[in-house]
Design a protein around this motif. Structure first.
Motif, PDB file in Angstrom:
ATOM      1  N   UNK B 168     -37.903  13.015   2.413  1.00 34.67           N
ATOM      2  CA  UNK B 168     -38.871  13.830   2.476  1.00 34.67           C
ATOM      3  C   UNK B 168     -40.087  13.332   3.553  1.00 34.67           C
ATOM      4  N   UNK B 169     -40.300  12.352   3.136  1.00 32.84           N
ATOM      5  CA  UNK B 169     -41.529  11.444   3.788  1.00 32.84           C
ATOM      6  C   UNK B 169     -40.992  11.155   5.446  1.00 32.84           C
ATOM      7  N   UNK B 170     -39.863  10.918   5.555  1.00 29.97           N
ATOM      8  CA  UNK B 170     -39.237  10.599   6.763  1.00 29.97           C
ATOM      9  C   UNK B 170     -39.038  11.775   7.740  1.00 29.97           C
ATOM     10  N   UNK B 221     -38.026   6.903  12.674  1.00 32.59           N
ATOM     11  CA  UNK B 221     -37.599   8.195  12.968  1.00 32.59           C
ATOM     12  C   UNK B 221     -38.017   8.704  14.452  1.00 32.59           C
ATOM     13  N   UNK B 222     -38.082   7.699  15.445  1.00 33.28           N
ATOM     14  CA  UNK B 222     -38.270   8.249  16.769  1.00 33.28           C
ATOM     15  C   UNK B 222     -36.994   8.777  17.165  1.00 33.28           C
ATOM     16  N   UNK B 223     -37.324   9.882  17.982  1.00 29.83           N
ATOM     17  CA  UNK B 223     -35.769  10.700  18.575  1.00 29.83           C
ATOM     18  C   UNK B 223     -34.672   9.626  18.940  1.00 29.83           C
ATOM     19  N   UNK B 224     -35.257   8.445  19.546  1.00 27.05           N
ATOM     20  CA  UNK B 224     -34.213   7.521  20.299  1.00 27.05           C
ATOM     21  C   UNK B 224     -33.245   6.964  19.052  1.00 27.05           C
ATOM     22  N   UNK B 225     -33.824   7.023  17.986  1.00 25.28           N
ATOM     23  CA  UNK B 225     -33.232   6.310  16.680  1.00 25.28           C
ATOM     24  C   UNK B 225     -31.831   7.086  16.383  1.00 25.28           C
ATOM     25  N   UNK B 226     -31.778   8.386  16.783  1.00 25.14           N
ATOM     26  CA  UNK B 226     -30.800   9.527  16.294  1.00 25.14           C
ATOM     27  C   UNK B 226     -30.312  10.605  17.189  1.00 25.14           C
ATOM     28  N   UNK B 227     -30.958  10.591  18.369  1.00 29.88           N
ATOM     29  CA  UNK B 227     -30.775  11.880  19.016  1.00 29.88           C
ATOM     30  C   UNK B 227     -29.426  11.965  19.604  1.00 29.88           C
TER      31      UNK B 227
END
Lengths: 241, 276
Positions: B168-170, B221-227
């Motif tokens: 939830x926090x992330x 949780x920068x978008x680069x970590x998962x996009x």
């Protein structure tokens, strides 16, 4: 309504996107290829922008005092005392996101369109404004690129008209924008914006933000920039629909 | 809570030796003596696993680009910063975090210290506490120490509640940032930071509503970590993330934090997939 009346009405006020509606893209999702990829346009519009609209609705649902306010007015109220404290972050983030993306879609056009051709589509006034500010289009673009590259984390780069009638470049973080004079230090009337959140370019460019900027210049809708400039000069808001 | 004094003594000696050029009076906090060995400032260490090894939870392209491009840029920027600002030399990577927001450097150098200094520490810390799924390290029940389990139990009731709250926090971080499990006094608690800030940057923590403390676990949780794999679906990323946490490392992180030291970011042994 006759064409002339419609035109006159158009000059009265720019078209504004409703608070509760996701505006359609003004072009097909693949129309900006190869400069902005189809998949990015789909996800950026249908997922990211839509989420801002949905969450803004939820926030307004909890704050009856905000019902009926225009999207622009909501943005202008950010950072002032006019937004109830329990929704102020939600309105800032999602009201900002909805306005920013609505503004942004209108400022894109297929690369081979007349609107994307600076020489053909930018007005003499706009060209003069850019020359007065930076000496040339190239010099302006270099400065804009510098600003867009300097944004750390998520944010936007902007070109706008300040109170002295001068064109200025600025940046904001996250979904803040220059309308938010209560919290942004360079408030101005935006006429062009660029999303530099990673979601705007990661599928095609990954970490290479400068490559994204190079691509994006091919699809800038200079006709809309011109319209926004004229509206700003007349003290009116830019188009978001 | 057991303190393994023998092994800690080894690490204390190690960390004292690594900063012999600076007298203790330059260290901002006494606990630097308890810190785990830090990654060398300005040096990009290799990952402790192959870039394909976190598949299918974290895709090869993301791990590769995240490490070789994003992480590397922070390391290089920090290297230049320290090279151009002599007052920054002699600090470990962890100690540099504690200088963020002080007047050790000013102006753009202060911003670079926060952003790239933070980025360098954050990614060294983050990548070190990942492990391929199906390794013994990635199994909480068998890999987490009793001390870590007790701390999580005391703070959250059970692991499932911890995972829910952490997620939830992330998910709630707007824009770029990290979520953290941090140790403060004798508790563990969840906090978040924007951009490349981290909870070691105590001088600025309050300005971002971050709980200052010693990180035990993080998620980028920068978008680069998962996009590339998840696009807008951050929730999907967070579910996958929990499959590849190195709970042996997280337990070691907790051990350092419990003794008042910053977890190690220096490279350790390579992890290999189990053969079963």
């Amino acid at each position: 309504m006759s064409g002339m009346e419609a035109h006159a009405e158009g000059m009265q006020a720019s078209s504004a996107v409703p608070v509760d509606k996701l505006p359609p893209l003004p072009f097909a999702v693949d129309a900006l290829e190869p400069y902005v990829d189809k998949r990015t346009m789909e996800i950026h519009h249908d997922m990211h922008h839509k989420t801002y609209v949905t969450k803004l609705q939820a926030a307004i649902g909890q704050a009856p005092a905000l019902k009926g306010k225009s999207l622009e007015d909501l943005n202008k109220a950010v950072g002032t005392g006019d937004i109830p404290s329990d929704v102020k972050t939600a309105v800032r983030n999602n009201g900002g996101g909805h306005w920013n993306h609505s503004f942004f879609w209108k400022l894109l056009a297929p690369a081979d369109s007349k609107s994307a051709d600076y020489q053909a589509a930018a007005s003499d006034d706009l060209k003069k404004g850019i020359e007065d500010g930076w000496g040339s289009l190239d010099a302006f673009q270099a400065k804009f690129d510098e600003a867009a590259t300097s944004v750390f984390g998520s944010g936007w780069a902007w070109l706008g008209l300040d109170d002295a009638g001068k064109l200025v470049i600025s940046t904001t973080s996250n979904q803040d924008n220059p309308l938010m004079k209560g919290l942004v230090k360079d408030a101005h009337k935006p006429i062009l914006g660029l999303d530099v959140w990673e979601h705007a370019y990661y599928l095609k460019h990954q970490n290479k933000r400068p490559e994204y900027l190079k691509s994006w210049w091919h699809v800038v809708n200079w006709a809309q920039v011109t319209k926004n400039y004229e509206l700003a000069m007349a003290g009116k808001s830019p188009a978001t629909a | 809570m057991m303190i393994k004094t023998a092994s800690l003594a080894v690490f204390v000696l190690f960390s004292c030796g690594s900063a012999a050029s600076r007298s203790f009076v330059h260290r901002s906090l006494l606990h630097s003596q308890q810190d785990g060995p830090q990654a060398e400032v300005g040096v990009l260490d290799p990952l402790p696993y192959f870039t394909t090894a976190l598949e299918p939870y974290i895709d090869n392209a993301t791990t590769t680009i995240h490490h070789d491009k994003h992480f590397n840029t922070y390391v290089v920027n920090l290297r230049y910063l320290v090279g151009n600002n002599s007052q920054l030399s002699g600090f470990t990577l962890a100690e540099l975090q504690e200088q963020v927001g002080t007047d050790l450097v000013n102006g753009t150098a202060a911003t670079t210290l926060k952003n790239s200094g933070g980025g360098a520490w954050n990614h060294a810390f983050f990548f070190k506490h990942l492990a391929p799924a199906d390794t013994p390290e990635s199994q909480f029940e068998t890999a987490a120490t009793d001390d870590l389990k007790s701390a999580i139990g005391a703070a959250f009731g059970n692991f499932s509640n911890f995972q829910k709250q952490f997620t939830t926090a992330a998910a709630g971080v707007f824009g770029s940032g990290f979520a953290w499990l941090v140790a403060t006094d004798n508790n563990v608690t969840i906090t978040t930071t924007p951009n490349q800030n981290n909870p070691l940057q105590t001088a600025i923590a309050a300005t971002t509503n971050t709980t200052a403390g010693i990180p035990i676990l993080s998620v980028d949780v920068w978008e680069h970590a998962y996009y590339l794999k998840h696009q807008s679906n951050r929730a999907g990323w967070l579910t996958n993330f929990f499959a590849v946490i190195n709970w042996v490392q997280v337990s070691e992180n907790y051990q350092y934090a419990a003794a008042g030291g910053v977890p190690a970011t220096a490279p350790g042994p390579m992890l290999t997939l189990s053969t079963t």
